[in-house]
Design a protein around this motif. Structure first.
Motif, PDB file in Angstrom:
ATOM      1  N   ARG C 314     -16.218   9.546  -9.846  1.00 29.97           N
ATOM      2  CA  ARG C 314     -14.693   9.648  -9.941  1.00 29.97           C
ATOM      3  C   ARG C 314     -14.244  11.342 -10.024  1.00 29.97           C
ATOM      4  O   ARG C 314     -13.514  11.708  -8.953  1.00 29.97           O
ATOM      5  N   ARG C 317     -14.939  12.822  -6.351  1.00 31.85           N
ATOM      6  CA  ARG C 317     -13.858  12.328  -5.543  1.00 31.85           C
ATOM      7  C   ARG C 317     -12.633  13.268  -5.806  1.00 31.85           C
ATOM      8  O   ARG C 317     -11.968  13.630  -4.546  1.00 31.85           O
ATOM      9  N   LEU C 320     -13.120  16.607  -4.123  1.00 35.71           N
ATOM     10  CA  LEU C 320     -13.375  16.553  -2.759  1.00 35.71           C
ATOM     11  C   LEU C 320     -12.031  15.747  -1.740  1.00 35.71           C
ATOM     12  O   LEU C 320     -11.395  16.421  -1.081  1.00 35.71           O
ATOM     13  N   LEU C 321     -11.334  14.587  -2.474  1.00 30.00           N
ATOM     14  CA  LEU C 321     -10.193  14.303  -1.770  1.00 30.00           C
ATOM     15  C   LEU C 321      -9.089  14.047  -2.602  1.00 30.00           C
ATOM     16  O   LEU C 321      -7.939  13.487  -1.968  1.00 30.00           O
ATOM     17  N   GLY C 322      -8.914  14.465  -3.876  1.00 27.50           N
ATOM     18  CA  GLY C 322      -7.909  14.541  -4.572  1.00 27.50           C
ATOM     19  C   GLY C 322      -7.677  13.512  -5.279  1.00 27.50           C
ATOM     20  O   GLY C 322      -8.331  12.129  -5.113  1.00 27.50           O
ATOM     21  N   ALA C 323      -6.758  13.427  -6.536  1.00 32.01           N
ATOM     22  CA  ALA C 323      -6.801  12.186  -7.319  1.00 32.01           C
ATOM     23  C   ALA C 323      -5.704  11.289  -6.766  1.00 32.01           C
ATOM     24  O   ALA C 323      -4.902  11.583  -6.013  1.00 32.01           O
TER      25      ALA C 323
END
Lengths: 323, 323, 323, 323
Positions: C314, C317, C320-323
């Motif tokens: 979590r 991620r 890396l990709l935002g929440a």
């Protein structure tokens, strides 16, 4: 993209050492309660025997209504009891081979009752373990005949072959995407297709998007299972926990080809809380799909036409990490 | 079984580190002189560019006459020069794709002149190296069209697809036996078949006899290459130097299905005397075939019908090591 | 992190099929001109024979001054000519084994002249290809003695063992991080260490950060090579082109353990423009390091202490990709 | 060579799909009855929890007396219940780590009571599944400390580390022979050794005889497990059912180094009659050892000194199949 989950993913996992399970057993009712807690799931996939029993169609129907989700696929049990230990469609015993067909046709009834359009055939026990154990041409023929028997009798259902190179048999009968396509072709029927499982495809040494695109080109892409692994084994890890670029590539192609099916979670969270593990997979999918949607199709098309690896890795890095 | 050898196997080998070669270069004439010294070889396989040049058909013809061996297969060069570096039938440049077809058709002329019945297509540079480098459906289409162009123009030649999962491309276009069968099927032509290379098949995770039997069942088994490896890479070792039981199994099935083609040595003896290495492969074949001929087909049939691994391993041990 | 590149990465690549090279040959002078065009490189790594010849130390020195970069490591040639074909430190011929030591000591003189602190030992030809080809205990002893001879004579240089499981030998003598650590330990000397190559480590089935952290814990981490692959082979792809999360993990640990050495590009851009491929690797490193620096060490420490895979995936991620 | 068998090999096998087992459950008493029927076995290996329980030492003792076989090794249970699910010596919970030590010391009492000299440590749950899941240096330290705690407390027992790269964890803590040797070395104690499992060694990409010889050279070879597989996974097949030459090589070296320990069957006959499968392994061993004994040590020594693959493959073929 529409997302679903194989219901058993929300329960406990066993392996050959911890046969009792890494967690306490979970009842069917509890599995549906878990399912209700998941955020962002659009459908559910059921497994024969594990979930579907001769007389529980009504029970399942009411539980489905409660969660408000469709059944997107049913996986008949050809692998989970010792009855199938030596194979299903390719078993040495003709009676077992026949029962593989008959029991699948019975589960097609359930599929109709549940308005489920896809039967995902994962005949993991079909194959062989040792050299000099099998008459390969005979096994190939049994399989083609068995698939024909199913698909010709149930033209309104799609029979999706979930290929996998290994496990539980050392050599499984449908090891890679081309074997599934070839067998489908040999049935001569349009309603035999392919289930591409992300992890099985990696294990087969494939680029997953290659498998997806080739299956789609030949009108046989029926269903997709997702998870992750380290390419050596079907580790069934949380989706996106290992591979980023190949998942971005997958979402790019799914958008591009206009995939209308489901991405169905198929993982084994042995040591993790199964609900949380499933939620992570959904959350990875959301973010990977969102990121992939930033790829400009025209720009990517031009790169792919040139097969230009340098331009491609530069572009995907800018999308992923910024310029 | 009839045995042949790829002529270059009698020369020096290079790799990406020792580009000068592990031994001194060997001329075409010297290769034929080496060939003459081999005991137990029934034919020779030639490689385009390496052996066949625009104007040397007569020269080859007279050298063949001197050794008294037929050409059993020609492998057009789609892999050995930088011209093909980005692919042949699937290259990004349309002119290269066309030249893949045209140059192969030219070599078909040589095949006719040399009375060679098989063109073994090993398009090792077709494929891709990176994620997001290729439009997979387009590559698939290019390949089917290219093969159709060849086989439809030359109906008297068999075009045998030599599949391989990896090397020189990280993902090759024809990775396994089912991909070769599927592509052949998609040409709609009977003269597209399969070359099963023992090592490539192991690398693809296949049981080699499975690949052979399935190809034969579907009337597409055209040619066989032999060598050995450790399953992880195309090591191209001396035939029989690693695998015993799977070679016995192969000879059993070749006898059983009445294979009429050749077993052609395809090895890379980087650090060994190439002539001696080839002779060892021939001597292994002789003894493996002789040993396999002791398998009683009726007894083996019964074992295979039962898929009985215990009976099988007991029987093959008795054949191999005595009771 | 400080970044360097193996100079030959800027030239042309060959393989066993395209022995002429996928591109035109590049002279030493041209390699340095290429080097000058790279943005973001802090040092250069040289290869014996390929770059360093008996009488060109001054020439190299002046070219280094022109580009203004230090030599961070020298890789003596124990692999690139047929002289080493059957091994270097473990060759069957005692004279070759002695020359492996002597020639390395000569290159140590060059290292001193160029103020280079690290000799990266990549003895890729040490090992064996076939079963029953080697006396394993003898090879192990030759290797320990050879390394002792080097490190005891040159206590001010670090001898960094670059392990690799396979290629060019089918079984290489130093296959994984623990073999390098064990051999180093057995020399009883502190100046024998380990070069972790990202791709070799993946090929060995390792988690690269595991290899890095264990080597560091035992005071033997000396040097790092970077590139990428698909875990099955040393594909030597552009750094970051395949693996994202494991590269983020690597940068996290390098920051955490305070790694002071170099990350040295070691890739084979067969079909790509070599300068552009190197630039992409540098740019991936910049962005991966930047992204990894957003990981909060306290938060990550807590996750690692709990070995909590769900929390970890979590968190990475979200980074890396935002929440 | 002395031969033994892990007792559970005579019972039923489960996997993650067929959790009920491929056969009916078999009681401890029945396992011993099966054992009695085996021909050519010289000892038995027991597994903690599965066979040894707090109060059944006397029961086991009397059953051993009835079969007249010694216990050659005990494998404490660090892997077979959910308690160990997140690890034993490297578990995140300090109490579990302590219990790994304490429970092993308790089983050492049983070992003394049964005059068993070897504790085979197979800590398969130690390791990690995901990237960024573990503090690698900490895990390494936990393991060294745990092993030290055992071996220092029980100097008369040999603690044999059974390494394995993968399964049940995706990355296991002791992945290959050099890791076992290095960890043993770091305990500073002579009674920490190595168990080489034939299949684990293949899975680690090793030549098994290399692992055996190197462990022996460093005085750490303690125990051997045998079975067979296809190098990609721990298939635990019948010994000798796949590999012939590498088994001949193994027996050659065991005779040469004067191995005094046991060769202990460790297989999973999922779909076979377990007693028959075990008998086949014993019978393969008999014949392989007999065949290997025909190798002339002087002749083989000369071949190995020259590292001559051609001479080696010719000689082993003549031994195996005749000239």
């Amino acid at each position: 993209m529409k997302r679903s989950i194989i219901l058993s993913n929300l329960g406990s996992c066993s392996d050959r050492y911890v046969t009792e399970g890494y967690d306490a057993p979970v009842s069917l009712k509890e599995l549906f309660q878990q399912l209700k807690k998941l955020k962002g799931v659009d459908g559910v996939e059921l497994v024969g025997t594990w979930h579907i029993r001769p007389n529980n169609t009504q029970e399942i129907k009411s539980m489905l209504e409660e969660v408000g989700l469709p059944v997107v696929s049913i996986i008949p049990d050809h692998f989970g009891t010792k009855y199938w230990g030596k194979g299903a469609f390719t078993a040495p015993d003709a009676a077992v081979r026949q029962e593989a067909i008959d029991s699948t046709l019975r589960i097609c009834e359930t599929a109709h009752a549940l308005s489920c359009p896809v039967i995902s055939i994962w005949n993991g026990q079909d194959g062989f373990d040792y050299p000099l154990q099998a008459d390969y041409a005979a096994l190939n023929e049994y399989l083609i005949q068995g698939l024909y028997a199913l698909a010709s009798r149930e033209p309104d259902l799609m029979f999706a072959l979930e290929y996998k190179p290994k496990e539980p048999r050392n050599h499984c009968s449908i090891p890679n995407v081309y074997s599934a396509l070839y067998l489908a072709e040999k049935t001569g029927l349009p309603n035999v297709g392919v289930t591409v499982d992300f992890g099985h495809s990696l294990l087969a040494g494939e680029n997953v998007s290659d498998a997806i695109c080739v299956a789609q080109k030949h009108h046989r892409l029926a269903h997709i299972h997702i998870n992750d692994n380290f390419r050596m084994w079907d580790d069934d890890l949380i989706t996106g926990s290992v591979h980023t670029i190949e998942y971005l590539e997958l979402f790019y192609w799914l958008q591009k080809i206009g995939y209308q099916g489901y991405l169905s979670i198929d993982q084994y969270p042995y040591r993790e809380d199964s609900l949380q593990a499933a939620q992570q997979s959904l959350d990875w999918m959301t973010m990977l799909e969102r990121t992939a949607s930033r790829i400009d199709p025209e720009k990517m098309d031009a790169i792919l036409k040139d097969q230009d690896a340098v331009a491609s890795t530069r572009y995907i890095r800018e999308i992923l990490l910024g310029a």
